[in-house]
Design an enzyme around this catalytic site. Structure first.
Site, short mmCIF file in Angstrom:
data_model
loop_
_atom_site.label_atom_id
_atom_site.label_comp_id
_atom_site.label_asym_id
_atom_site.label_seq_id
_atom_site.Cartn_x
_atom_site.Cartn_y
_atom_site.Cartn_z
CD GLU A 90 -2.95 0.95 2.36
OE1 GLU A 90 -3.85 1.78 2.44
OE2 GLU A 90 -2.80 0.03 3.18
CG ASP A 91 1.70 2.91 3.18
OD1 ASP A 91 0.77 3.47 2.57
OD2 ASP A 91 1.62 2.53 4.35
#
Length: 735
Positions: A90-91
């Site tokens: 996600e990051d």
């Protein structure tokens, strides 16, 4: 130079935490190979390099803290590696394909599941929320480690919530109390659930949190002295009996205390289980022996003995509970359990889950049976609002334990009825239920069942469910099955009525309805955004569409007016109905996509500007607008065809004020009413009516106020709650 020093400090911090993680894992699972964990740490360190959290800490601290929580749960290396990698997709630029290539299918599958849950925005529209919650539940059934990592992730986020803006704090705290706390409870994870709830409570309602905290702290010293005396007495008695056991005390969680104060309208002094003793033994036999010793020393409180060992809760919790009273009249609770039961109570499913040993065992399958059942029950639910309302029931199991005449245990929600029991046996038994015998005696269908009841259902062939049952059943299964049946049969009736209405309208225009082609009817249905002709007929039958409007679409050239029929005056009719049914004098609420449909605020909930609202097409009265939170909405919306989207009009079209009734629960003391009305006056609010009832030093103050919108109301409620001696403020829906 400063940047270099900062980098050194960052490396020292993360390396220290990683060493703590490895040490924890070696202690809890000495036989495990930790190579995958080291590899995951190096991978996470590389891809999160340069990233920081809102607190200013290096981002890598977060996955390390999550992994530490998982290690405390004694999770396997695969789960902990996934915990270290849970934010990487996600990051960072990492993909699931990269994870799969580096760490294998299992780790990739878990990380993908956590990533999906992380993308859920629980503040979105209910349709999306329900769908995402379904995915979440299915993910739990597929691999429980997905949810355990998500709980660990939420726990660390809550521990560091002070670094976020107040608005984000409120949103995350609300999510935690509504979604993650209940899920931890369902999985039996009492320790994590307690911390999540207390942290959520602290940020969501800081005033109440501080009040409860201060009240508990003020009594802590005296309470601890009392518990020390009790513990010493108990240890001596156990030693005399030759029983080896640990005796410890615990303080009730602040959020649990707060809920009890609200639910029972009491003060902290009246909470009997504020402090409790816990006795942890070596065997089940010793548990019952300790119970006998406790009852010999102190007098048991009738009705407060619970045996969760013989009959465990669905979330695996086992323990003996008893409340006793000392000679001085002080009551307290004692919980008795084995070491294994204690670990299960604290850690829940994490205490039993072992993936390293190979496939999922039959015992583990049984432990997840309740979860599969929840998913199965939702299959009949087409309306997302229904799913959300039933989910809360399934995630807060307060059970009664009943029996069939043959002795099979049937677990139902508290206050369940024989109808709930019938549907838990079989859907057809529920549909055909006409009566019930409880413990050999005939009882009405709305009779509330109690633990230990033996229930026999009486059926009759051809009998069908009643809509009134929706008002008395408590289980999600019964509610869903009844709504499903009603929806099908009410729709058939609506189609029949709709066809008769349009045929009658056609006769007025001297048109033979049977001559209208199906192709034309299908085209008209499509114009209304419907898929089938029966959908159009049902819409007419429910009153959602006017037969004359539909006929005008079908025969646009039929200009001859209907014989012997007066021309209607919509404006005059609408104004009369608004006076009768409580419609707003200005069009404060509108039906989306429709111009002049009659709209009025439902009296059962009296929604005010700013609240989420939903419309319900009534027969002959127009569109009733309910607050989404209205308890009647669940019962009304079993017919999705009668639901219609509504919205608030422009502010300049809204009435200047709505009457709203609130009740203030407070101490009965001099000057209290003056302080409450001063807060209301400062908010520039008119008081329409005020009533006070007082008893035993407590008072209930009912106030009807003129309120502009939801924010105005919330400001007043928050202001009144700050008045010393005020325990709670609640809005009453009915005036």
């Amino acid at each position: 130079m400063g940047t270099f020093r900062q980098q050194i400090a960052t490396n020292v911090l993360t390396v220290t935490k990683f060493r703590d993680l490895l040490q924890n894992m070696r202690e809890n699972r000495p036989a495990d190979d930790l190579e995958i964990v080291r590899k995951a740490y190096d991978f996470s360190q590389k891809h999160h390099a340069g990233q920081s959290r809102a607190s200013g800490e290096p981002y890598l601290v977060h996955p390390l803290e999550v992994a530490l929580v998982l290690a405390e749960m004694k999770m396997d290396p695969t789960a902990i590696a996934a915990g270290l990698l849970h934010d990487s997709v996600e990051d960072t630029s990492v993909t699931i394909v990269d994870i799969r290539k580096e760490f294998g299918e299992q780790v990739a599958h878990i990380v993908e599941g956590v990533t999906k849950i992380s993308k859920i925005d629980f503040a979105t529209k209910e349709e999306a929320q329900a769908e995402n919650l379904r995915k979440m539940m299915l993910a739990m059934v597929d691999d429980i480690r997905v949810v355990l990592i998500k709980l660990a992730d939420r726990l660390h986020n809550m521990r560091t919530l002070e670094h976020l803006a107040p608005e984000r704090q409120q949103k995350i705290a609300r999510e935690t109390l509504d979604i993650y706390g209940p899920i931890a409870h369902s999985l039996g994870m009492g320790k994590i659930r307690g911390e999540l709830e207390d942290l959520g409570f602290r940020y969501l309602d800081p005033i109440s949190y501080q009040q409860v905290h201060d009240a508990v702290e003020a009594r802590r010293k005296v309470g601890q002295q009392f518990l020390d005396r009790v513990a010493n007495t108990l240890r001596e008695k156990l030693k005399d009996a030759g029983i080896t056991a640990r005796v410890e005390s615990r303080t009730k969680r602040l959020y649990s205390i707060h809920k009890k104060l609200i639910r029972q309208k009491i003060s902290v002094e009246q909470v009997y289980d504020l402090y409790a003793m816990r006795v942890i033994t070596n065997s089940v036999q010793d548990c019952y022996a300790v119970l006998g010793i406790v009852h010999n020393v102190w007098k048991p409180v009738p009705g407060r003995i619970k045996d969760f060992i013989a009959m465990p809760r669905p979330n695996f919790y086992q323990s003996l509970h008893t409340s006793v009273i000392t000679e001085q009249g002080t009551s307290f609770e004692i919980q008795i359990r084995t070491e294994e039961m204690h670990r299960t109570a604290e850690e829940g499913i994490a205490a039993h889950w072992k993936y390293k040993d190979g496939p999922v065992s039959a015992q583990d399958e049984q432990r997840l049976a309740w979860l599969r059942q929840v998913v199965e029950w939702q299959r009949d639910v087409s309306d997302p609002n229904e799913f959300l309302s039933t989910l809360k029931i399934d995630l807060y199991p307060e059970e009664v334990y009943t029996f069939t005449p043959k002795g099979k245990v049937v677990v139902l929600p508290r206050d369940s009825t024989p109808i709930d029991f019938a549907y838990s046996v079989h859907t057809e038994v529920g549909h055909a239920c006409v009566g019930a015998k409880v413990n050999g005696r005939m009882v009405p269908l709305r009779h509330k069942l109690h633990s230990g009841d033996i229930v026999e259902i009486l059926t009759q062939t051809g009998h069908s469910p009643s809509r009134d049952w929706l008002g008395i059943v408590k289980s999600s299964r019964a509610r869903n099955k009844i709504k499903h049946w009603l929806n099908i049969h009410q729709r058939e009736r609506a189609v029949e009525i709709g066809r008769k209405l349009i045929e009658k309208e056609a006769r007025k225009y001297r048109i033979a309805f049977k001559d209208i082609k199906d192709e034309d009817l299908q085209r008209a249905a499509s114009d209304y955004g419907l898929g089938q002709i029966d959908d159009l007929m049902a819409g007419i039958g429910y009153g959602k569409f006017a037969a004359r409007q539909v006929l005008a679409k079908l025969t646009p050239n039929a200009t001859e007016p209907p014989p012997e029929e007066e021309i209607e005056k919509p404006g005059a009719f609408t104004s009369v109905v608004r006076r009768v049914f409580g419609g707003d004098k200005h069009n404060a609420i509108r039906v989306k996509g429709h111009g002049d449909l009659l709209v009025y605020r439902a009296r059962c909930c009296n929604p005010i500007r700013g609240e989420a609202v939903v419309g319900y097409v009534t027969r002959g009265k127009g569109v009733a607008v309910h607050a989404v939170s209205c308890p009647n909405v669940t019962n009304l919306m079993y017919e999705p065809e009668r639901r219609i989207d509504v919205e608030w009009g422009h502010e300049d079209e809204t009435p200047s004020a709505y009457p709203v009734k609130i009740t203030v629960f407070c101490d009965d003391r001099f000057g209290m009413l003056k302080q409450i009305t001063a807060v209301i006056g400062d908010a520039k609010t008119n008081i329409r009516n005020l009533e006070v009832r007082s008893e035993n030093g407590q008072a209930n103050v009912d106030v009807v106020l003129d309120i502009a919108d939801l924010k105005h109301l919330e400001n007043i409620i928050n202001g009144v709650r700050k008045v010393p001696g005020v325990h709670d403020v609640q809005r009453l829906q009915k005036l």
